[in-house]
Design a protein around this motif. Structure first.
Motif, PDB file in Angstrom:
ATOM      1  N   UNK A  44       0.851  -1.188   0.000  1.00 56.91           N
ATOM      2  CA  UNK A  44       0.000   0.000   0.000  1.00 56.91           C
ATOM      3  C   UNK A  44       0.886   1.236   0.000  1.00 56.91           C
ATOM      4  N   UNK A  45       0.299   2.366  -0.345  1.00 55.50           N
ATOM      5  CA  UNK A  45       1.071   3.605  -0.336  1.00 55.50           C
ATOM      6  C   UNK A  45       1.282   4.101   1.094  1.00 55.50           C
ATOM      7  N   UNK A 121      17.828   4.896 -11.880  1.00 57.77           N
ATOM      8  CA  UNK A 121      16.729   4.066 -12.369  1.00 57.77           C
ATOM      9  C   UNK A 121      16.434   2.870 -11.459  1.00 57.77           C
ATOM     10  N   UNK A 122      17.452   2.308 -10.843  1.00 59.71           N
ATOM     11  CA  UNK A 122      17.256   1.136  -9.985  1.00 59.71           C
ATOM     12  C   UNK A 122      16.485   1.465  -8.704  1.00 59.71           C
ATOM     13  N   UNK A 123      16.316   2.739  -8.391  1.00 61.12           N
ATOM     14  CA  UNK A 123      15.609   3.147  -7.177  1.00 61.12           C
ATOM     15  C   UNK A 123      14.171   3.597  -7.444  1.00 61.12           C
ATOM     16  N   UNK A 124      13.756   3.617  -8.694  1.00 62.47           N
ATOM     17  CA  UNK A 124      12.420   4.115  -9.026  1.00 62.47           C
ATOM     18  C   UNK A 124      11.318   3.366  -8.296  1.00 62.47           C
ATOM     19  N   UNK A 125      11.458   2.064  -8.156  1.00 61.63           N
ATOM     20  CA  UNK A 125      10.404   1.248  -7.569  1.00 61.63           C
ATOM     21  C   UNK A 125      10.181   1.546  -6.090  1.00 61.63           C
ATOM     22  N   UNK A 126      11.125   2.205  -5.447  1.00 63.33           N
ATOM     23  CA  UNK A 126      10.989   2.521  -4.029  1.00 63.33           C
ATOM     24  C   UNK A 126      10.245   3.838  -3.779  1.00 63.33           C
ATOM     25  N   UNK A 127       9.820   4.507  -4.835  1.00 65.56           N
ATOM     26  CA  UNK A 127       9.112   5.779  -4.662  1.00 65.56           C
ATOM     27  C   UNK A 127       7.606   5.538  -4.630  1.00 65.56           C
ATOM     28  N   UNK A 128       6.875   6.457  -4.030  1.00 63.79           N
ATOM     29  CA  UNK A 128       5.413   6.345  -3.970  1.00 63.79           C
ATOM     30  C   UNK A 128       4.788   6.380  -5.357  1.00 63.79           C
ATOM     31  N   UNK A 129       5.318   7.213  -6.243  1.00 56.86           N
ATOM     32  CA  UNK A 129       4.753   7.349  -7.587  1.00 56.86           C
ATOM     33  C   UNK A 129       4.802   6.032  -8.346  1.00 56.86           C
ATOM     34  N   UNK A 130       5.964   5.425  -8.437  1.00 57.58           N
ATOM     35  CA  UNK A 130       6.098   4.180  -9.184  1.00 57.58           C
ATOM     36  C   UNK A 130       5.413   3.024  -8.462  1.00 57.58           C
ATOM     37  N   UNK A 131       5.415   3.044  -7.136  1.00 56.43           N
ATOM     38  CA  UNK A 131       4.705   2.007  -6.381  1.00 56.43           C
ATOM     39  C   UNK A 131       3.219   2.026  -6.670  1.00 56.43           C
ATOM     40  N   UNK A 132       2.633   3.224  -6.729  1.00 55.05           N
ATOM     41  CA  UNK A 132       1.204   3.363  -7.027  1.00 55.05           C
ATOM     42  C   UNK A 132       0.894   2.902  -8.449  1.00 55.05           C
ATOM     43  N   UNK A 133       1.730   3.273  -9.394  1.00 56.78           N
ATOM     44  CA  UNK A 133       1.528   2.863 -10.786  1.00 56.78           C
ATOM     45  C   UNK A 133       1.582   1.332 -10.896  1.00 56.78           C
TER      46      UNK A 133
END
Length: 140
Positions: A44-45, A121-133
């Protein structure tokens, strides 16, 4: 032995049970007696707050818990007296699965621009934006 519960399930659970939560540290703050850790596992976010009594936990262990560290927290799920969340975890035991050097971990509490994320780029998945997408994509 308690089975691990996802953060999304913990936030909807009734207080009073012993729980095990695993995830990444979003933030850590506190004072001399108490530390507050925002823990998220990507389900979850929203984060779940972990309350740590500094007298009950080894201070060297607490010093290793930084933003981005991967931890497992065992404790009691209690009703939160603060605003912003219904429940929180009173930690009785913390285990560090992976430390995170705060100098080398480029994502801190501040908002991170998409331009900056292109360089890490390897850290994108740890952000709220990419997690929500990715959660929306999974649901579709």
């Amino acid at each position: 032995m308690t089975a691990r519960k996802k953060v999304i399930d913990l936030l909807a659970s009734a207080p009073g049970q012993e729980v095990l939560a695993k995830g990444w540290v979003r933030t850590k703050r506190g004072n001399k007696e108490i530390a507050f850790i925002a823990l998220n596992d990507g389900s979850t976010i929203h984060n779940i707050q972990v309350v740590v009594d500094k007298t009950a936990i080894d201070p060297t262990l607490l010093a290793k818990i930084t933003t981005g560290a991967c931890i497992a927290v065992r404790g009691k799920l209690v009703e939160s007296p603060g605003s912003g969340q219904a429940v929180e975890i009173n930690a009785s035991e913390i285990e560090i699965s992976g430390e995170c050097d705060p100098v080398r971990y480029p994502l801190q509490k501040k908002d991170t621009s998409l331009e900056y994320l292109r360089s890490v780029a390897h850290m994108r998945l740890r952000t709220n934006t990419f997690g929500a997408v990715l959660r929306i994509r999974h649901a579709m």
